[in-house]
Design a protein around this motif. Structure first.
Motif, PDB file in Angstrom:
ATOM      1  N   GLY A 159      45.435  41.869  45.604  1.00 45.44           N
ATOM      2  CA  GLY A 159      44.355  41.851  47.689  1.00 45.44           C
ATOM      3  C   GLY A 159      45.380  42.383  48.177  1.00 45.44           C
ATOM      4  O   GLY A 159      45.512  42.714  49.419  1.00 45.44           O
ATOM      5  N   THR A 215      40.674  42.558  46.298  1.00 42.88           N
ATOM      6  CA  THR A 215      40.489  41.535  45.568  1.00 42.88           C
ATOM      7  C   THR A 215      40.848  40.887  45.247  1.00 42.88           C
ATOM      8  O   THR A 215      42.451  41.373  44.602  1.00 42.88           O
ATOM      9  N   THR A 216      41.261  39.001  45.414  1.00 36.73           N
ATOM     10  CA  THR A 216      42.409  38.433  45.215  1.00 36.73           C
ATOM     11  C   THR A 216      42.360  38.734  43.257  1.00 36.73           C
ATOM     12  O   THR A 216      40.703  38.306  43.096  1.00 36.73           O
ATOM     13  N   ALA A 242      42.375  35.247  42.670  1.00 33.67           N
ATOM     14  CA  ALA A 242      41.132  34.001  43.068  1.00 33.67           C
ATOM     15  C   ALA A 242      40.054  34.583  43.113  1.00 33.67           C
ATOM     16  O   ALA A 242      38.919  33.943  42.490  1.00 33.67           O
ATOM     17  N   ASP A 243      39.466  35.318  44.027  1.00 39.12           N
ATOM     18  CA  ASP A 243      38.305  36.042  44.149  1.00 39.12           C
ATOM     19  C   ASP A 243      37.604  36.696  42.363  1.00 39.12           C
ATOM     20  O   ASP A 243      36.570  36.618  42.388  1.00 39.12           O
ATOM     21  N   LEU A 244      37.959  37.669  42.328  1.00 42.13           N
ATOM     22  CA  LEU A 244      37.765  37.900  40.748  1.00 42.13           C
ATOM     23  C   LEU A 244      37.292  36.962  39.976  1.00 42.13           C
ATOM     24  O   LEU A 244      36.509  36.960  39.187  1.00 42.13           O
ATOM     25  N   GLU A 245      38.508  35.341  39.666  1.00 46.13           N
ATOM     26  CA  GLU A 245      38.646  34.752  39.364  1.00 46.13           C
ATOM     27  C   GLU A 245      36.703  34.056  39.346  1.00 46.13           C
ATOM     28  O   GLU A 245      35.706  33.571  38.727  1.00 46.13           O
ATOM     29  N   THR A 246      36.747  33.600  40.416  1.00 46.74           N
ATOM     30  CA  THR A 246      35.270  33.449  40.684  1.00 46.74           C
ATOM     31  C   THR A 246      34.149  33.963  41.154  1.00 46.74           C
ATOM     32  O   THR A 246      33.075  33.728  40.583  1.00 46.74           O
ATOM     33  N   GLN A 247      34.930  35.394  40.713  1.00 44.22           N
ATOM     34  CA  GLN A 247      33.458  36.324  40.852  1.00 44.22           C
ATOM     35  C   GLN A 247      32.432  36.220  39.438  1.00 44.22           C
ATOM     36  O   GLN A 247      31.431  36.633  38.707  1.00 44.22           O
TER      37      GLN A 247
END
Length: 143
Positions: free
Chosen positions: A16, A26-27, A29-34
């Motif tokens: 990101g 995309t960070t 953290a965003d990838l992990e959440t998604q």
């Protein structure tokens, strides 16, 4: 429920921010959440990222001892240099899928060789972040 670990190597904590023209905005953290949301109820996902080769080797061993069902690994630069990661993957007997966000074969020649790929059941390269989803889906079918 299947347990799948997702390991990310050096500089992926900079997703990101680092070279967004290659890796997107995309960070991590965003990838992990998604990913967690996408596979909620289908898989128990755990995440680990390190810029240190030995920490990744140690984590692979710990995951093998914990009896997880599958592993998604983006070894990043260590893909092209680390016999230690290759040996850890082979010794773990884990069903692993190697993932790369960018297409390694459209990049510098030194990125065309993977030490870790032959220790995995599959390699996904160049699908962007979709490669992580494809790897988890495959492991859910095969794990």
């Amino acid at each position: 429920m299947k347990r799948i670990a997702i390991l990310n190597g050096p500089n992926l904590d900079r997703l990101g921010k680092r070279e967004p023209e290659i890796y997107g905005s995309t960070t991590l953290a965003d990838l992990e959440t998604q990913l967690s949301a996408a596979f909620d109820g289908q898989a128990e996902l755990t995440f680990f990222q390190s810029n240190h080769e030995g920490a990744l080797v140690d984590k692979i061993s710990a995951l093998a001892e914990a009896g997880i069902d599958g592993l998604v690994i983006n070894g990043a630069a260590y893909t092209h240099t680390s016999v230690a990661l290759r040996d850890a993957l082979l010794g773990s007997k884990l069903r692993a899928v190697e993932v790369h966000i960018s297409n390694l074969y459209l990049r510098e020649e030194f990125r065309h060789h993977s030490f870790t790929g032959p220790a995995c059941v599959g390699v996904i390269t160049g699908l962007g972040l979709e490669g992580y989803y494809a790897a988890v889906r495959f492991l859910l079918l095969e794990a």
